[in-house]
Design an enzyme around this catalytic site. Structure first.
Site, short mmCIF file in Angstrom:
data_model
loop_
_atom_site.label_atom_id
_atom_site.label_comp_id
_atom_site.label_asym_id
_atom_site.label_seq_id
_atom_site.Cartn_x
_atom_site.Cartn_y
_atom_site.Cartn_z
N PRO A 1 0.81 -1.28 -0.42
CA PRO A 1 -0.01 0.03 -0.37
C PRO A 1 1.19 1.53 -0.09
CG PRO A 1 0.03 -1.19 2.40
CD PRO A 1 1.21 -1.90 1.31
N CYS A 2 1.68 2.09 -0.66
CA CYS A 2 2.27 3.10 -0.97
C CYS A 2 1.36 4.10 -1.22
CB CYS A 2 3.42 2.92 -2.14
SG CYS A 2 2.10 2.54 -3.68
N HIS A 3 0.42 3.76 -1.60
CA HIS A 3 -0.68 5.09 -1.93
C HIS A 3 -0.90 5.21 -0.19
CE1 HIS A 3 -3.50 1.70 -0.42
NE2 HIS A 3 -4.37 1.98 0.12
#
Length: 172
Positions: A137-139
């Protein structure tokens, strides 16, 4: 052998997924199949078998992504094949995976957790080249100012903001 599959008509468009026998190797939020196939080949060293059925790992990821995008899933269980990442990138992205649903962190916080507080830009680069967005989940990673900085998927920052709103952690 690497297999692929796709999920059409999601709120963020088509999602392509590729997996090896041990785990996910790539997710793309771009509609372009040739671009995705080339990326999978670059990451794994060989082109995926386009004629093969998706396989259990791809099918699992597609099912989980669909549930996540409908707001019905908060934790992904599909395995990741970390062999497609470089050592520092893997370390950074493993920490990104610890940032829970509905939460955010910063590039600086991840660098500090790595014991390398000066590596903020390197953490940013690890996120920018994340081969498995959404599931890794780099967001959920923001700039030191608490703002959105970069998202390499179709839709860019708006897609990043949409994912954060889905999780209830970002109000725009």
């Amino acid at each position: 052998m690497t297999t692929i599959g796709k999920l059409d008509n999601t709120p963020v468009g088509t999602i392509w997924v590729a997996a090896s026998a041990t785990g996910l190797v790539s997710i793309s939020l771009w509609d372009d199949e040739p671009r995705f196939v080339a990326e999978v080949a670059r990451l794994t060293g060989h082109a995926p078998d386009l004629a093969a059925p998706p396989g259990a790992i791809v099918t699992s990821a597609l099912t989980e992504l669909d549930a996540y995008l409908r707001g019905e899933l908060r934790h992904f269980a599909t395995p990741i094949d970390w062999a497609v990442t470089k050592p520092f990138q893997r370390q950074a992205l493993e920490l990104v995976c610890t940032v829970g649903y509905g939460r955010t962190s910063t590039y600086g916080a991840i660098a500090a957790q790595l014991g390398r507080p000066g590596a903020v830009r390197a953490v940013g680069q690890a996120n920018a080249t994340n081969p498995i967005p959404i599931i890794i989940p780099c967001h959920r990673i923001l700039g030191a100012d608490g703002k959105l900085h970069g998202y390499g998927a179709r839709g860019g920052l708006e897609t990043k903001a949409w994912l954060l709103r889905l999780e209830g952690s970002w109000l725009i």
